[in-house]
Scaffold this motif. Sequence first.
Motif, mmCIF file in Angstrom:
data_model
loop_
_atom_site.group_PDB
_atom_site.id
_atom_site.type_symbol
_atom_site.label_atom_id
_atom_site.label_comp_id
_atom_site.label_asym_id
_atom_site.label_seq_id
_atom_site.Cartn_x
_atom_site.Cartn_y
_atom_site.Cartn_z
ATOM 1 N N VAL A 149 -60.191 -35.314 -44.709
ATOM 2 C CA VAL A 149 -59.541 -34.554 -45.780
ATOM 3 C C VAL A 149 -58.032 -34.745 -45.719
ATOM 4 O O VAL A 149 -57.376 -34.942 -46.748
ATOM 5 N N ALA A 150 -57.463 -34.697 -44.520
ATOM 6 C CA ALA A 150 -56.012 -34.891 -44.382
ATOM 7 C C ALA A 150 -55.602 -36.270 -44.864
ATOM 8 O O ALA A 150 -54.564 -36.428 -45.511
ATOM 9 N N MET A 151 -56.409 -37.274 -44.561
ATOM 10 C CA MET A 151 -56.078 -38.628 -44.984
ATOM 11 C C MET A 151 -56.122 -38.759 -46.505
ATOM 12 O O MET A 151 -55.184 -39.290 -47.118
ATOM 13 N N GLY A 191 -53.313 -39.091 -51.690
ATOM 14 C CA GLY A 191 -53.149 -38.573 -53.049
ATOM 15 C C GLY A 191 -51.747 -38.062 -53.316
ATOM 16 O O GLY A 191 -51.150 -38.340 -54.363
ATOM 17 N N ILE A 192 -51.193 -37.348 -52.358
ATOM 18 C CA ILE A 192 -49.835 -36.825 -52.517
ATOM 19 C C ILE A 192 -48.821 -37.974 -52.528
ATOM 20 O O ILE A 192 -47.865 -37.959 -53.312
ATOM 21 N N ALA A 193 -49.032 -38.964 -51.670
ATOM 22 C CA ALA A 193 -48.127 -40.123 -51.657
ATOM 23 C C ALA A 193 -48.177 -40.862 -52.981
ATOM 24 O O ALA A 193 -47.144 -41.326 -53.489
ATOM 25 N N PHE A 194 -49.369 -40.953 -53.568
ATOM 26 C CA PHE A 194 -49.510 -41.596 -54.872
ATOM 27 C C PHE A 194 -48.752 -40.820 -55.946
ATOM 28 O O PHE A 194 -48.025 -41.407 -56.757
ATOM 29 N N VAL A 195 -48.900 -39.504 -55.952
ATOM 30 C CA VAL A 195 -48.195 -38.671 -56.931
ATOM 31 C C VAL A 195 -46.690 -38.762 -56.717
ATOM 32 O O VAL A 195 -45.919 -38.842 -57.683
ATOM 33 N N ILE A 235 -40.046 -33.411 -48.855
ATOM 34 C CA ILE A 235 -40.796 -33.390 -47.597
ATOM 35 C C ILE A 235 -41.826 -32.266 -47.591
ATOM 36 O O ILE A 235 -42.967 -32.459 -47.172
ATOM 37 N N THR A 236 -41.436 -31.086 -48.053
ATOM 38 C CA THR A 236 -42.352 -29.943 -47.996
ATOM 39 C C THR A 236 -43.517 -30.093 -48.961
ATOM 40 O O THR A 236 -44.532 -29.423 -48.796
ATOM 41 N N LEU A 237 -43.384 -30.954 -49.937
ATOM 42 C CA LEU A 237 -44.467 -31.169 -50.891
ATOM 43 C C LEU A 237 -45.700 -31.761 -50.216
ATOM 44 O O LEU A 237 -46.825 -31.532 -50.654
ATOM 45 N N THR A 238 -45.523 -32.474 -49.119
ATOM 46 C CA THR A 238 -46.667 -33.071 -48.439
ATOM 47 C C THR A 238 -47.355 -32.096 -47.502
ATOM 48 O O THR A 238 -48.566 -32.187 -47.307
ATOM 49 N N PHE A 239 -46.623 -31.171 -46.910
ATOM 50 C CA PHE A 239 -47.195 -30.320 -45.875
ATOM 51 C C PHE A 239 -48.070 -29.201 -46.411
ATOM 52 O O PHE A 239 -49.157 -28.958 -45.883
ATOM 53 N N VAL A 240 -47.633 -28.492 -47.414
ATOM 54 C CA VAL A 240 -48.360 -27.317 -47.890
ATOM 55 C C VAL A 240 -49.748 -27.678 -48.429
ATOM 56 O O VAL A 240 -50.741 -27.074 -48.010
ATOM 57 N N PRO A 241 -49.888 -28.653 -49.322
ATOM 58 C CA PRO A 241 -51.244 -28.984 -49.783
ATOM 59 C C PRO A 241 -52.139 -29.517 -48.663
ATOM 60 O O PRO A 241 -53.332 -29.234 -48.621
ATOM 61 N N LYS A 242 -51.541 -30.269 -47.730
ATOM 62 C CA LYS A 242 -52.324 -30.804 -46.622
ATOM 63 C C LYS A 242 -52.838 -29.682 -45.720
ATOM 64 O O LYS A 242 -53.986 -29.699 -45.298
ATOM 65 N N ILE A 243 -51.991 -28.716 -45.431
ATOM 66 C CA ILE A 243 -52.394 -27.589 -44.590
ATOM 67 C C ILE A 243 -53.497 -26.786 -45.261
ATOM 68 O O ILE A 243 -54.490 -26.417 -44.629
#
Length: 88
Positions: free
Chosen positions: A27-29, A34-38, A47-55
């Motif tokens: 799921v993390a991968m 997906g976030i990197a694509f967006v 930076i914080t855009l990647t952490f919150v959805p992943k968590i």
Amino acid sequence: MNEADALDITQFAIWTVLTASSPAVAVAMFVGVGIAFVQALTQVQEITLTFVPKIVAILLAVAFSAPFMGAQIASFTTVMFQRIETGF
């Protein structure tokens, strides 16, 4: 206990860790990709855009796959106790 027993236990322990953690890692991968694509499409490099959805995604994955993870760890524990009982 000889070297073959130690190797067998180590192999089983590593396999248990890999199978029990695979739902959260997968799921993390996928969420990370997906976030990197967006971020690449929108050129927003926050930076914080990647952490919150992943968590959040990892917490949900762990919550839904907790019975599977528990069963894997319980199976490992049962096998280890049986091996201790029989003297390896």
